[in-house]
Design a protein around this motif. Structure first.
Motif, short mmCIF file in Angstrom:
data_model
loop_
_atom_site.label_atom_id
_atom_site.label_comp_id
_atom_site.label_asym_id
_atom_site.label_seq_id
_atom_site.Cartn_x
_atom_site.Cartn_y
_atom_site.Cartn_z
N ALA A 169 -9.12 11.11 0.18
CA ALA A 169 -9.81 9.85 0.48
C ALA A 169 -9.60 8.89 -0.69
CB ALA A 169 -11.29 10.12 0.70
N ALA A 170 -9.37 7.65 -0.38
CA ALA A 170 -9.13 6.65 -1.43
C ALA A 170 -10.30 6.58 -2.39
CB ALA A 170 -8.90 5.29 -0.79
N LEU A 171 -9.99 6.41 -3.64
CA LEU A 171 -10.95 6.23 -4.72
C LEU A 171 -11.72 7.49 -5.10
CD1 LEU A 171 -12.36 2.73 -3.71
CD2 LEU A 171 -10.48 3.22 -5.27
N ASP A 172 -11.25 8.67 -4.67
CA ASP A 172 -11.94 9.92 -5.03
C ASP A 172 -11.75 10.30 -6.49
OD1 ASP A 172 -13.06 10.30 -2.59
OD2 ASP A 172 -11.81 11.99 -2.01
N THR A 173 -10.58 10.02 -7.03
CA THR A 173 -10.28 10.44 -8.40
C THR A 173 -9.75 9.25 -9.20
OG1 THR A 173 -7.97 11.00 -7.97
CG2 THR A 173 -9.59 12.74 -7.56
N ASP A 174 -9.72 9.41 -10.51
CA ASP A 174 -9.14 8.36 -11.36
C ASP A 174 -7.67 8.16 -11.00
OD1 ASP A 174 -11.51 7.88 -12.67
OD2 ASP A 174 -11.05 9.20 -14.36
N PHE A 175 -6.95 9.26 -10.69
CA PHE A 175 -5.55 9.16 -10.28
C PHE A 175 -5.43 8.24 -9.07
CE2 PHE A 175 -2.14 10.69 -7.47
CZ PHE A 175 -1.04 10.47 -8.28
N ASP A 176 -6.29 8.45 -8.08
CA ASP A 176 -6.24 7.62 -6.87
C ASP A 176 -6.48 6.15 -7.19
OD1 ASP A 176 -5.88 9.81 -5.14
OD2 ASP A 176 -8.04 10.14 -4.99
N ARG A 177 -7.48 5.88 -8.00
CA ARG A 177 -7.81 4.49 -8.34
C ARG A 177 -6.67 3.82 -9.11
NH1 ARG A 177 -12.76 7.10 -8.31
NH2 ARG A 177 -12.59 7.85 -10.46
N VAL A 178 -6.10 4.53 -10.07
CA VAL A 178 -4.98 3.95 -10.83
C VAL A 178 -3.77 3.75 -9.92
CG1 VAL A 178 -3.37 4.35 -12.74
CG2 VAL A 178 -5.79 4.89 -13.04
N LEU A 179 -3.52 4.71 -9.05
CA LEU A 179 -2.38 4.60 -8.13
C LEU A 179 -2.54 3.42 -7.18
CD1 LEU A 179 0.23 6.09 -7.65
CD2 LEU A 179 -0.93 7.41 -5.89
N ILE A 180 -3.75 3.19 -6.72
CA ILE A 180 -3.99 2.03 -5.85
C ILE A 180 -3.75 0.73 -6.61
CG2 ILE A 180 -5.81 0.75 -4.62
CD1 ILE A 180 -6.88 3.56 -3.73
N ALA A 181 -4.23 0.67 -7.85
CA ALA A 181 -4.01 -0.53 -8.67
C ALA A 181 -2.52 -0.73 -8.92
CB ALA A 181 -4.77 -0.42 -9.99
N LYS A 182 -1.81 0.35 -9.25
CA LYS A 182 -0.37 0.26 -9.49
C LYS A 182 0.35 -0.20 -8.22
CE LYS A 182 3.69 2.91 -10.81
NZ LYS A 182 4.30 4.21 -10.88
N ALA B 205 2.02 5.33 -16.42
CA ALA B 205 1.73 6.28 -17.51
C ALA B 205 0.27 6.71 -17.47
CB ALA B 205 2.07 5.64 -18.84
N ILE B 206 -0.62 5.77 -17.18
CA ILE B 206 -2.04 6.12 -17.06
C ILE B 206 -2.27 7.07 -15.90
CG2 ILE B 206 -4.34 5.18 -16.55
CD1 ILE B 206 -3.41 2.64 -18.13
N ALA B 207 -1.63 6.80 -14.77
CA ALA B 207 -1.78 7.68 -13.60
C ALA B 207 -1.27 9.07 -13.91
CB ALA B 207 -1.03 7.09 -12.39
N LEU B 208 -0.12 9.16 -14.57
CA LEU B 208 0.42 10.48 -14.93
C LEU B 208 -0.54 11.23 -15.84
CD1 LEU B 208 2.82 12.30 -14.53
CD2 LEU B 208 3.90 11.24 -16.51
N GLY B 209 -1.16 10.51 -16.76
CA GLY B 209 -2.15 11.12 -17.63
C GLY B 209 -3.35 11.66 -16.86
N GLU B 210 -3.68 11.05 -15.76
CA GLU B 210 -4.81 11.51 -14.94
C GLU B 210 -4.50 12.80 -14.20
OE1 GLU B 210 -7.76 10.31 -15.13
OE2 GLU B 210 -7.14 8.64 -16.41
N LEU B 211 -3.21 13.10 -14.04
CA LEU B 211 -2.84 14.34 -13.36
C LEU B 211 -2.95 15.55 -14.27
CD1 LEU B 211 0.29 13.28 -11.29
CD2 LEU B 211 -1.97 13.88 -10.44
N THR B 212 -2.92 15.34 -15.58
CA THR B 212 -2.94 16.47 -16.52
C THR B 212 -4.32 16.81 -16.97
OG1 THR B 212 -2.52 14.96 -18.36
CG2 THR B 212 -0.62 16.00 -17.32
N VAL C 272 3.12 -2.54 -14.46
CA VAL C 272 3.32 -1.43 -13.52
C VAL C 272 3.62 -0.11 -14.24
CG1 VAL C 272 4.84 -0.56 -11.69
CG2 VAL C 272 3.88 -2.85 -11.52
N PRO C 273 4.58 -0.05 -15.17
CA PRO C 273 4.81 1.23 -15.84
C PRO C 273 3.64 1.67 -16.74
CG PRO C 273 6.34 -0.43 -16.66
CD PRO C 273 5.59 -1.04 -15.52
N VAL C 274 2.90 0.71 -17.25
CA VAL C 274 1.69 1.07 -18.02
C VAL C 274 0.73 1.83 -17.11
CG1 VAL C 274 -0.34 0.15 -19.20
CG2 VAL C 274 1.94 -0.76 -19.73
N LEU C 275 0.50 1.30 -15.92
CA LEU C 275 -0.38 2.01 -14.98
C LEU C 275 0.23 3.33 -14.53
CD1 LEU C 275 -1.86 -0.83 -12.75
CD2 LEU C 275 -2.99 0.49 -14.54
#
Length: 157
Positions: A78-91, A150-157, A145-148
């Protein structure tokens, strides 16, 4: 599979970002020193040579990004469930804005300015200002875009 896809994604994004930075920092300022038809020809040539490479890199980055999102379950949650989701939507929103801005710059305002300059249309300075504003907006998005990413990738770890 994910590692190979990440490599393709990062390399294609690198081509887009690196090429854009080179154009903004090196190419356009050098061409601005020219006058008249030499300036117009140089700008047109630079744009025509960059477009196939730049747009191809952008397309590969978008497709590989979508594939990576699917592999990470980004479309299943579901959208906005995790920080990864939120960053990915912004990206994704920034990528969409970047694509719209790039189309406007490359296929609407750029050709319009060329036509107006050839016709010595008094609207040319206003079109040039719009083109520059859109170009700088696109440049900011290109960096964001690449800044976000990198942030999204960081949320996966």
């Amino acid at each position: 599979m994910i590692t190979a896809l990440r490599i393709v994604h990062v390399l294609s994004a690198s081509v887009w970002v690196g090429g854009t930075v080179a154009l903004v920092v090196v190419g356009v300022p050098a061409i601005r020193r020219l006058e008249g038809e030499a300036r117009a020809t140089a700008m047109r040539t630079l744009g025509r040579r960059w477009r196939p490479l730049g747009w191809s890199a952008m397309g590969v980055a978008i497709l590989s990004g979508l594939w990576l999102t699917e592999l990470h379950g980004g479309f299943a949650r579901a959208a906005l469930d995790t920080d990864f989701d939120r960053v990915l939507i912004a990206k994704s929103a920034l990528v969409l804005l970047l694509c719209v801005g790039a189309v406007l710059h490359d296929y609407v305002l750029g050709p319009r300015l060329q036509r107006e300059l050839r016709a010595e249309d008094p609207q040319a300075p206003a079109t040039r200002r719009r083109l520059v504003v859109v170009g700088w907006f696109n440049f900011a998005l290109t960096i964001g875009v690449p800044v976000l990413g990198a942030i999204a990738l960081g949320e996966l770890t």
